[in-house]
Design an enzyme around this catalytic site. Structure first.
Site, PDB file in Angstrom:
ATOM      1  N   HIS A 100       0.835  -1.207   0.000  1.00 54.54           N
ATOM      2  CA  HIS A 100       0.000   0.000   0.000  1.00 54.54           C
ATOM      3  C   HIS A 100       0.865   1.250   0.000  1.00 54.54           C
ATOM      4  O   HIS A 100       0.518   2.260  -0.631  1.00 54.54           O
ATOM      5  CB  HIS A 100      -0.929  -0.008   1.221  1.00 54.54           C
ATOM      6  CG  HIS A 100      -2.077   0.937   1.109  1.00 54.54           C
ATOM      7  ND1 HIS A 100      -2.132   2.127   1.790  1.00 54.54           N
ATOM      8  CD2 HIS A 100      -3.234   0.868   0.395  1.00 54.54           C
ATOM      9  CE1 HIS A 100      -3.258   2.749   1.516  1.00 54.54           C
ATOM     10  NE2 HIS A 100      -3.954   2.010   0.672  1.00 54.54           N
ATOM     11  N   CYS A 101       2.001   1.180   0.661  1.00 50.17           N
ATOM     12  CA  CYS A 101       2.888   2.341   0.799  1.00 50.17           C
ATOM     13  C   CYS A 101       3.529   2.772  -0.525  1.00 50.17           C
ATOM     14  O   CYS A 101       3.901   3.931  -0.681  1.00 50.17           O
ATOM     15  CB  CYS A 101       4.003   2.051   1.800  1.00 50.17           C
ATOM     16  SG  CYS A 101       3.449   1.502   3.409  1.00 50.17           S
TER      17      CYS A 101
END
Length: 341
Positions: free
Chosen positions: A330-331
């Site tokens: 997600h980062c």
């Protein structure tokens, strides 16, 4: 103009990423650099099976990027310090008539941390907004995409250690932050988690991003990182956050259905207690790109995510090289919602 940040599960136009450039995430040795480039590419290729992907690449790394990235992946060039697009890129929003906007938060290296550089990355939010054709929504607060999770209806999850961080917004109150989140992403109901995971509070961490702690999979349903081993300091962190959700509601007044997602069984690496988390997944069109860790809990996590996102195919990528560098799937991704006009 009224803006709304859609849920990640709403239709996407594309996903944006940034490619590792010289520095901490790329690494010093040829082996480390190959690992970083291969892992970022693996995530890009996984996403590209479901929707278009555009990767921002530093001009010095374009030749290498073209070796690792297939023709399915679009490349645009811009100077970079690092490769965490969720945080350096814009947060995309939709207007009340369905047009695309992009919130350009102030980025200052996760609270002006002494190891971070951000003179180039601080310009990427505006760059991606321009590339996407979105309307620019400027914000004066220091914030990152990894520091917010939404349900698309007005519920927003944040952590006190990020938005109220003295290194980010030293003079702002909760009310100030909530007012700005209302203006920029349509927040109507902000839930303040006390902190993030332990490793993320340490050197090279973000000081507590919510996107490895909790994710709203659908209205009234929250996935929460569940560290089940009392030896790990996140055992207490998970317990406290689960209790907070069990005693709160979403924007519609619904009690939360809390789905506990197990932490991987591995507890430590060479640096100490890990913050490996299956919460740090990306929802894409018809799919979910999830972290795996060659861990006994991988299979249970896939089963939980498959049930939480019915009708979507869950694809896993080994995220250990990402977490070793300070983040997860997600980062390194930032989704761009489809316009609805």
């Amino acid at each position: 103009m009224t803006w709304r940040m859609p849920a990640e599960s709403e239709p996407h136009e594309r996903t944006w990423m940034a490619y590792p450039s010289a520095g901490y995430s790329l690494g010093d040795t040829a082996e480390e650099q190959h690992e970083a480039r291969s892992t970022w590419a693996a995530v890009a290729h996984a996403v590209a099976e479901f929707e278009p992907v555009t990767v921002v690449v530093d001009p010095a790394e374009v030749e290498q990027a073209r070796k690792y990235l297939s023709e399915k992946v679009d490349i645009v060039e811009a100077p970079l310090d690092d490769a965490w697009m969720r945080d350096i890129g814009p947060t995309f929003v939709l207007s009340d008539d369905g047009r695309l906007g992009g919130v350009d938060w102030v980025f200052n290296g996760w609270g002006a941390q002494d190891w971070a550089q951000w003179d180039k990355d601080s310009k990427i939010g505006r760059f991606v907004v321009e590339q996407s054709g979105a309307q620019l929504v400027d914000s004066p607060i220091v914030n990152e995409g990894g520091g917010i999770q939404v349900d698309g209806l007005g519920t927003v999850l944040v952590t006190e250690t990020v938005q109220l961080d003295p290194g980010r917004n030293p003079d702002l109150t909760k009310a100030d932050i909530e007012a700005e989140l209302a203006r920029t992403i349509g927040a109507k109901h902000v839930i303040w988690l006390p902190r993030g995971l332990t490793r993320d509070q340490e050197t090279y961490g973000t000081r507590g991003h919510v996107d490895i702690v909790a994710a709203i999979s659908s209205p009234g349903v929250v996935l929460v990182h569940d560290q089940r081993n009392p030896v790990h300091p996140d055992y207490a962190v998970s317990k406290r956050i689960i209790e907070l959700f069990e005693s709160s509601t979403d924007v519609g007044g619904r009690p939360w259905k809390v789905i506990r997602v197990p932490a991987p069984e591995i507890l430590r690496d060479d640096e100490g207690f890990v913050d490996y988390s299956y919460i740090n997944h990306l929802v894409v069109n018809r799919g979910v790109i999830a972290c795996s860790f060659d861990d006994p809990a991988d299979a249970e996590a896939v089963e939980i995510l498959s049930a939480a996102y019915p009708g979507r195919t869950v694809v896993t990528v080994d995220a250990r090289p990402l977490f070793e560098r300070g983040g997860g799937i997600h980062c390194i991704t930032q989704h761009q919602p489809a316009e609805q006009n």
